[in-house]
Design a protein around this motif. Structure first.
Motif, mmCIF file in Angstrom:
data_model
loop_
_atom_site.group_PDB
_atom_site.id
_atom_site.type_symbol
_atom_site.label_atom_id
_atom_site.label_comp_id
_atom_site.label_asym_id
_atom_site.label_seq_id
_atom_site.Cartn_x
_atom_site.Cartn_y
_atom_site.Cartn_z
ATOM 1 N N PRO A 1 -0.498 2.620 10.820
ATOM 2 C CA PRO A 1 -0.965 3.692 9.926
ATOM 3 C C PRO A 1 -1.234 3.232 8.503
ATOM 4 O O PRO A 1 -2.065 3.821 7.810
ATOM 5 C CB PRO A 1 0.195 4.705 9.964
ATOM 6 C CG PRO A 1 0.921 4.410 11.230
ATOM 7 C CD PRO A 1 0.805 2.938 11.425
ATOM 8 N N LEU A 2 -0.538 2.183 8.067
ATOM 9 C CA LEU A 2 -0.754 1.709 6.707
ATOM 10 C C LEU A 2 -2.075 0.953 6.584
ATOM 11 O O LEU A 2 -2.613 0.804 5.485
ATOM 12 C CB LEU A 2 0.415 0.816 6.270
ATOM 13 C CG LEU A 2 1.737 1.567 6.068
ATOM 14 C CD1 LEU A 2 2.881 0.598 5.885
ATOM 15 C CD2 LEU A 2 1.647 2.522 4.874
ATOM 16 N N PHE B 1 0.847 -1.192 0.000
ATOM 17 C CA PHE B 1 0.000 0.000 0.000
ATOM 18 C C PHE B 1 0.882 1.241 0.000
ATOM 19 O O PHE B 1 0.578 2.232 -0.667
ATOM 20 C CB PHE B 1 -0.928 0.021 1.208
ATOM 21 C CG PHE B 1 -1.867 1.197 1.214
ATOM 22 C CD1 PHE B 1 -2.973 1.220 0.389
ATOM 23 C CD2 PHE B 1 -1.623 2.302 2.020
ATOM 24 C CE1 PHE B 1 -3.831 2.314 0.362
ATOM 25 C CE2 PHE B 1 -2.472 3.400 2.001
ATOM 26 C CZ PHE B 1 -3.586 3.404 1.175
ATOM 27 N N SER B 2 1.998 1.172 0.719
ATOM 28 C CA SER B 2 2.927 2.299 0.736
ATOM 29 C C SER B 2 3.619 2.463 -0.621
ATOM 30 O O SER B 2 3.599 3.539 -1.217
ATOM 31 C CB SER B 2 3.977 2.102 1.831
ATOM 32 O OG SER B 2 4.964 3.110 1.780
ATOM 33 N N SER C 1 -7.029 3.254 2.702
ATOM 34 C CA SER C 1 -6.266 1.998 2.740
ATOM 35 C C SER C 1 -7.199 0.797 2.718
ATOM 36 O O SER C 1 -8.255 0.806 3.345
ATOM 37 C CB SER C 1 -5.395 1.935 3.990
ATOM 38 O OG SER C 1 -4.779 0.662 4.105
ATOM 39 N N TYR C 2 -6.779 -0.227 2.001
ATOM 40 C CA TYR C 2 -7.534 -1.476 1.987
ATOM 41 C C TYR C 2 -6.633 -2.659 2.350
ATOM 42 O O TYR C 2 -7.012 -3.807 2.161
ATOM 43 C CB TYR C 2 -8.189 -1.704 0.614
ATOM 44 C CG TYR C 2 -7.340 -1.294 -0.567
ATOM 45 C CD1 TYR C 2 -6.299 -2.101 -1.022
ATOM 46 C CD2 TYR C 2 -7.576 -0.096 -1.227
ATOM 47 C CE1 TYR C 2 -5.527 -1.727 -2.115
ATOM 48 C CE2 TYR C 2 -6.818 0.290 -2.313
ATOM 49 C CZ TYR C 2 -5.788 -0.531 -2.761
ATOM 50 O OH TYR C 2 -5.019 -0.156 -3.827
ATOM 51 N N SER C 3 -5.450 -2.373 2.856
ATOM 52 C CA SER C 3 -4.548 -3.471 3.226
ATOM 53 C C SER C 3 -5.128 -4.288 4.373
ATOM 54 O O SER C 3 -4.987 -5.516 4.411
ATOM 55 C CB SER C 3 -3.157 -2.935 3.592
ATOM 56 O OG SER C 3 -3.179 -2.238 4.823
ATOM 57 N N GLY C 4 -5.778 -3.626 5.322
ATOM 58 C CA GLY C 4 -6.398 -4.349 6.426
ATOM 59 C C GLY C 4 -7.520 -5.257 5.946
ATOM 60 O O GLY C 4 -7.692 -6.375 6.453
ATOM 61 N N ASP C 5 -8.293 -4.799 4.958
ATOM 62 C CA ASP C 5 -9.367 -5.621 4.409
ATOM 63 C C ASP C 5 -8.801 -6.890 3.772
ATOM 64 O O ASP C 5 -9.366 -7.981 3.905
ATOM 65 C CB ASP C 5 -10.159 -4.837 3.356
ATOM 66 C CG ASP C 5 -10.892 -3.643 3.953
ATOM 67 O OD1 ASP C 5 -11.200 -3.693 5.159
ATOM 68 O OD2 ASP C 5 -11.137 -2.675 3.218
#
Length: 575
Positions: free
Chosen positions: A479-480, A355-356, A486-490
């Protein structure tokens, strides 16, 4: 391994603490219940004025309000958000004696000097305990640790103490690390309460023999799977294909990606081990290392029946030019350079990292894919499972001259105030508190708008502690994951919820004798696997060379290696 010149002093200090800290006003009392009652009496009662109405939901705190939050232990504005309540025993602070603790820790490339880290300076002010961080140059951590141990001159605290040959118990037996079992409840009330509030946390932070040898990073929950396959959204659009699920669909997708211009579509791996991630090989049951078989027994992935099928597939994909040409040697920077180029369509990495690099820095959208399966309808699987153990570990050495101070400094990390500061940084400049008492990174946070222009991948280390002996709140404070858009957590959540982890090994530990032999055998087997698998995939050896590999592994002591792991697993299950 050298014995330590100050071992007797360290043991003497433990005895003093056990007797002194738990001492009653009447020194003749020896009854354990009486001691605990007296400890409760001598602990300072810490009470605070409730400031929640001034802090919760306040988006423009005054300087005075920021100082009240940042410079005091007042935590009345913080809510409770987890199944278990984070403890908040502040009776040890500020620490009454003038003490400076030496803390050895591996270097963090993005943080040149931990002694100037904003979070650690704040912790020092709140606890009254000064700390001197000793960090070797990046890349020299292993040699520096070995030199420190062999010299016999130890700091007060060591971060990542598992580096010790044979692990924590070997360090204890050699006189390097203290046994904190009898000291924890009295001198680390927050850590003790938190680890004992959940069976998984308790079980993964104690040795097989019931000893407490360190402070572990332990989370409020089992963190989401962090590593997997990521596909550029534009690659899906250009190929016109759906996210692949089976090995055959993946092969078709990679070929189509190459046809539409991605010259090395799959960034397969690197010199730091990502050629064996369980992503592709796991589809064949050829897991990277040890795993639990269908009977709950320890097995070795590279020795599984379908290994030849996996190697045949990868040799073919490599021959067809579907992998990055430098997969066997590329370092992190080379992989990221390739990732943002037109050569790459698919990465095997963390969605937080990508994502970064992809979205934030280069506006490249991407989606996550579950680990592939052999047959349509099979459940995707992974050997990664988080057992609420996370972050890093700290051990106190036998040369620590103020064990009580060392434990108090570490224990702060497991208090509610410590949870806030270590995960979210300074109030005002880095985070605010919402109306429910939950910290969050606001739009103008230094995390997102660093005065020095650093990217979030750096500021998440600069203004907070990302990996530490503490209560890590990864899902809410990375934070990412929580960045706007952000959709990294999803992606990580979907991986966790939709992949089978029944074969994942828990965090077992070895006895000192086992550890030495396990390390010897493990290193030999890892080298053997790496050489054979890499050469077969590159076509330098035929797939049938696998038979020689398996024979060599068995001659090296694979059976003994597995028996060591099985014995450790049996002990873990009995904790």
């Amino acid at each position: 391994m050298a014995k330590f010149t100050k071992r007797f002093f360290g043991i003497f200090m433990v005895s003093v603490l056990v007797l002194g800290t738990a001492a009653c006003s009447s020194k003749n009392e020896t009854d354990e219940a009486g001691q605990k009652e007296e400890v409760a009496k001598v602990r300072k009662e810490v009470t605070f004025t409730d400031i929640s109405q001034n802090i919760r939901g306040n988006e423009t705190p005054t300087q005075e309000q920021q100082e009240e939050v940042n410079q005091t232990l007042n935590d009345t504005y913080l809510g409770d958000f987890f199944d278990e309540t984070i403890p908040n025993d502040y009776s040890a602070y500020p620490y009454e004696k003038d003490v400076t603790l030496d803390v050895w820790m591996p270097a963090i490339a993005e943080i040149p000097d931990m002694n100037n880290h904003a979070v650690q300076k704040q912790v020092e002010e709140l606890t009254g305990i000064k700390v001197n961080f000793i960090t070797p140059p990046v890349g020299q951590e292993a040699d520096a640790f070995t030199l420190m141990i062999s010299s016999g001159e130890l700091p007060d605290i060591i971060i990542n103490p598992e580096r010790y040959p044979g692990g924590l118990e070997a360090g204890l037996n050699d006189g390097a690390y203290l046994d904190l079992t009898e000291l924890m409840e009295t001198n680390a009330p927050n850590y003790s309460a938190w680890r004992n509030s959940d069976e998984t946390r308790r079980k993964t932070t104690v040795t097989d023999s019931g000893k407490l040898l360190g402070f572990y990073g332990i989370a409020p929950y089992s963190e989401w799977t962090w590593f997997g396959t990521l596909i550029k959204k534009e690659a899906l659009d250009k190929t016109g294909l759906e996210v692949p699920t089976t090995i055959n669909e993946w092969h078709n997708f990679l070929k189509k990606s190459k046809e539409v211009g991605y010259t090395e579509p799959l960034n397969y791996g690197s010199s730091y081990g990502q050629i064996f991630t369980g992503i592709i090989n796991g589809a064949y049951g050829v897991w990277d290392w040890t795993f639990l078989d269908e009977n709950g027994k320890v097995a070795w992935g590279p020795a599984q029946p379908k290994a030849k099928e996996y190697l045949t597939t990868m040799q073919q994909w490599n021959k067809e030019g579907l992998l990055n040409r430098d997969w066997a040697t590329a370092d992190f920077n080379q992989r990221m350079a390739s990732a943002i180029s037109d050569k790459t369509a698919i990465m095997m990495d963390s969605p937080d990292t990508m994502f970064s690099y992809w979205k934030q820095q280069n506006d490249i959208d991407f989606v996550g894919a579950l680990n592939p399966v052999l047959n349509k309808g099979d459940q995707s699987a992974t050997t990664y499972k988080n057992f609420k153990r996370t972050g890093t570990t700290a051990a106190i050495t036998t040369q620590c001259e103020d064990v009580e101070a060392a434990m108090a400094w570490l224990d702060f990390n497991y208090s509610k105030k410590g949870w806030e500061i270590l995960n979210y940084g300074e109030y005002g400049t880095v985070h605010l508190i919402d109306k429910n008492g939950k910290p969050y990174f606001h739009e103008d946070s230094y995390i997102y708008k660093d005065p020095e222009g650093q990217p979030v991948a750096t500021t998440l280390l600069k203004y907070r502690m990302h990996s530490w002996p503490s209560i890590r709140d990864e899902h809410n404070s990375n934070p990412l994951i929580v960045a706007k858009g952000s959709y990294s957590g999803d992606i990580r959540k979907e991986w966790t919820e939709k992949m089978d982890t029944s074969m994942a090994m828990p965090p077992i530990t070895f006895t000192q004798e086992e550890a030495s032999r396990e390390a010897e055998l493990g290193n030999q087997l890892s080298t053997l696997r790496g050489e054979y698998f890499a050469k077969i995939i590159m076509g330098e050896l035929p797939v049938d060379a696998y038979d020689k590999f398996l024979s060599d592994a068995e001659k090296m002591g694979l059976k003994e290696f597995l028996s060591i792991h099985q014995a450790a697993l049996d002990r873990y299950n009995q904790r």
